[in-house]
Design a protein around this motif. Sequence first.
Motif, PDB file in Angstrom:
ATOM      1  N   SER A  34      29.493  34.513  50.801  1.00 61.93           N
ATOM      2  CA  SER A  34      28.167  34.037  50.420  1.00 61.93           C
ATOM      3  C   SER A  34      28.101  32.521  50.473  1.00 61.93           C
ATOM      4  O   SER A  34      29.119  31.834  50.498  1.00 61.93           O
ATOM      5  CB  SER A  34      27.821  34.533  49.011  1.00 61.93           C
ATOM      6  N   THR A  35      26.878  32.022  50.520  1.00 61.49           N
ATOM      7  CA  THR A  35      26.643  30.578  50.482  1.00 61.49           C
ATOM      8  C   THR A  35      25.893  30.231  49.191  1.00 61.49           C
ATOM      9  O   THR A  35      25.064  31.028  48.730  1.00 61.49           O
ATOM     10  CB  THR A  35      25.804  30.130  51.697  1.00 61.49           C
ATOM     11  N   PRO A  36      26.155  29.079  48.600  1.00 60.27           N
ATOM     12  CA  PRO A  36      27.104  28.052  49.034  1.00 60.27           C
ATOM     13  C   PRO A  36      28.563  28.501  48.900  1.00 60.27           C
ATOM     14  O   PRO A  36      28.869  29.409  48.130  1.00 60.27           O
ATOM     15  CB  PRO A  36      26.802  26.878  48.100  1.00 60.27           C
ATOM     16  N   ARG A  37      29.449  27.869  49.645  1.00 60.51           N
ATOM     17  CA  ARG A  37      30.854  28.236  49.683  1.00 60.51           C
ATOM     18  C   ARG A  37      31.559  27.662  48.459  1.00 60.51           C
ATOM     19  O   ARG A  37      32.065  26.547  48.467  1.00 60.51           O
ATOM     20  CB  ARG A  37      31.497  27.737  50.957  1.00 60.51           C
ATOM     21  N   ILE A  38      31.562  28.435  47.380  1.00 60.59           N
ATOM     22  CA  ILE A  38      32.187  28.000  46.134  1.00 60.59           C
ATOM     23  C   ILE A  38      33.618  28.548  46.100  1.00 60.59           C
ATOM     24  O   ILE A  38      33.814  29.767  46.113  1.00 60.59           O
ATOM     25  CB  ILE A  38      31.397  28.495  44.916  1.00 60.59           C
ATOM     26  N   PRO A  39      34.629  27.690  46.060  1.00 56.08           N
ATOM     27  CA  PRO A  39      36.006  28.188  46.029  1.00 56.08           C
ATOM     28  C   PRO A  39      36.451  28.535  44.614  1.00 56.08           C
ATOM     29  O   PRO A  39      35.796  28.185  43.622  1.00 56.08           O
ATOM     30  CB  PRO A  39      36.811  27.014  46.589  1.00 56.08           C
ATOM     31  N   SER A  40      37.558  29.207  44.529  1.00 58.80           N
ATOM     32  CA  SER A  40      38.215  29.496  43.260  1.00 58.80           C
ATOM     33  C   SER A  40      39.584  28.834  43.248  1.00 58.80           C
ATOM     34  O   SER A  40      40.174  28.587  44.302  1.00 58.80           O
ATOM     35  CB  SER A  40      38.363  31.011  43.048  1.00 58.80           C
ATOM     36  N   ILE A  41      40.077  28.561  42.063  1.00 58.91           N
ATOM     37  CA  ILE A  41      41.409  27.996  41.894  1.00 58.91           C
ATOM     38  C   ILE A  41      42.315  29.078  41.331  1.00 58.91           C
ATOM     39  O   ILE A  41      42.025  29.650  40.277  1.00 58.91           O
ATOM     40  CB  ILE A  41      41.386  26.778  40.952  1.00 58.91           C
ATOM     41  N   ALA A  42      43.392  29.389  42.044  1.00 55.82           N
ATOM     42  CA  ALA A  42      44.359  30.391  41.608  1.00 55.82           C
ATOM     43  C   ALA A  42      45.618  29.678  41.131  1.00 55.82           C
ATOM     44  O   ALA A  42      46.195  28.872  41.857  1.00 55.82           O
ATOM     45  CB  ALA A  42      44.682  31.353  42.741  1.00 55.82           C
ATOM     46  N   VAL A  43      46.029  29.987  39.906  1.00 52.97           N
ATOM     47  CA  VAL A  43      47.211  29.377  39.306  1.00 52.97           C
ATOM     48  C   VAL A  43      48.206  30.488  38.996  1.00 52.97           C
ATOM     49  O   VAL A  43      47.893  31.421  38.251  1.00 52.97           O
ATOM     50  CB  VAL A  43      46.860  28.605  38.017  1.00 52.97           C
ATOM     51  N   ALA A  44      49.399  30.401  39.596  1.00 53.12           N
ATOM     52  CA  ALA A  44      50.473  31.356  39.316  1.00 53.12           C
ATOM     53  C   ALA A  44      51.321  30.823  38.174  1.00 53.12           C
ATOM     54  O   ALA A  44      51.830  29.697  38.238  1.00 53.12           O
ATOM     55  CB  ALA A  44      51.321  31.580  40.562  1.00 53.12           C
ATOM     56  N   ALA A  45      51.467  31.645  37.126  1.00 53.40           N
ATOM     57  CA  ALA A  45      52.240  31.232  35.955  1.00 53.40           C
ATOM     58  C   ALA A  45      52.882  32.471  35.350  1.00 53.40           C
ATOM     59  O   ALA A  45      52.188  33.426  35.003  1.00 53.40           O
ATOM     60  CB  ALA A  45      51.352  30.538  34.923  1.00 53.40           C
ATOM     61  N   GLY A  46      54.199  32.454  35.245  1.00 54.25           N
ATOM     62  CA  GLY A  46      54.897  33.606  34.694  1.00 54.25           C
ATOM     63  C   GLY A  46      54.749  34.827  35.585  1.00 54.25           C
ATOM     64  O   GLY A  46      55.077  34.800  36.773  1.00 54.25           O
ATOM     65  N   SER A  47      54.221  35.911  35.025  1.00 58.07           N
ATOM     66  CA  SER A  47      53.989  37.148  35.765  1.00 58.07           C
ATOM     67  C   SER A  47      52.528  37.326  36.146  1.00 58.07           C
ATOM     68  O   SER A  47      52.144  38.415  36.578  1.00 58.07           O
ATOM     69  CB  SER A  47      54.441  38.352  34.921  1.00 58.07           C
ATOM     70  N   HIS A  48      51.720  36.287  36.006  1.00 63.56           N
ATOM     71  CA  HIS A  48      50.276  36.429  36.179  1.00 63.56           C
ATOM     72  C   HIS A  48      49.737  35.372  37.147  1.00 63.56           C
ATOM     73  O   HIS A  48      50.349  34.314  37.354  1.00 63.56           O
ATOM     74  CB  HIS A  48      49.564  36.304  34.827  1.00 63.56           C
TER      75      HIS A  48
END
Length: 252
Positions: free
Chosen positions: A110-124
Motif C-alpha cells: 500500500s501507499t504511502p510506503r511506511i516501513p516497519s522496524i524489526a528488532v531481534a532480541a533474545g528469542s523474539h
Amino acid sequence: LKEMESEKQSADNVTSGVQNMSLNGQPQSLAQQQAAQKSPLLHAWYDPLCNLKTTSTCMRLADLACDGDYKLCVCDMEKKLKVFKGTSLISDYAILDSPIAMRVTYTENSTPRIPSIAVAAGSHVFIYRQLRPYRKWSCPPVDLSKAETDIWAEIKAGTITSADAVSQLMDAREKGSILSSRSIDLLTLDSDVSRQQFIEEMREAPSFLQLTLITCMDIMRKDSDDPDAVTLLVVGTEAGQLLILPQDPSNS
C-alpha cells in the motif's frame, strides 16, 4: 634567477601560512593538520555525552514517515530503541532483552510506503510501526530428547529425588542428548539444598519449553529489488535453524 627563486619561496611561505590557518583565523596545531589530511570524513555531529553503545547490526537509516526525511534508528546495549531526527532524540522505547540485530522491512504494497522496524532480541522479534510497538514474533520451541522430558515428568510428579534426577540427567548428557537450559542450570548447582529449591520452583512452572536464541537477522526481498519492495525477515538461531518469517507474522 636568484631573485625569481626568492620570490617563489616567499609565495610558498604565504600559501603555507594560509593553509595552516583555520576558518576562524586561528593557527591550527600540527595534530589538527595531520588529522585533516588523514581523515576523509566530516564530523557532522559529535557528542561525547551521548553514551550510545551499539554494534553495526543495530543501526539503520529509515524513512519512517515516507516524507523523504531519513531518521537514524539505534538499538543500544542498555535495551533501548532510540530514534534520532538530525541530532535530536525523538523516540525512546524499552526492549525486553539485549538487541541482536535490527532491520527495516516493508510488509505491505500500500501507499504511502511506511516501513516497519524489526528488532531481534533474545528469542523474539519485536516489530515497530510508525514509532509504536506493533507486533511480536517468537521462535518456535526446540524439540527435547525423550529421556530428558521423562526425567522432568518424574520430577513434576514427585516420584524421583533430586540426587537421582541429577544423576540421570548427567547420564543422558553423556549418551549424547542435548540438554535444555533448565537441565543445565540444575546441573550447575553445587549443593543439594539449592538443587531441591530449584526443582520445587520448576514444579510450579506451567510448561516445559526450550526456546532458542536469535543470533542474526536479515531481510529477503520478495517481489523485486526496489529499496521499498515487500521483504521477509530471515532469522538464524542458536539451535542451527534458519527461519523465514511470513509476511504477516502476527498469526505465526
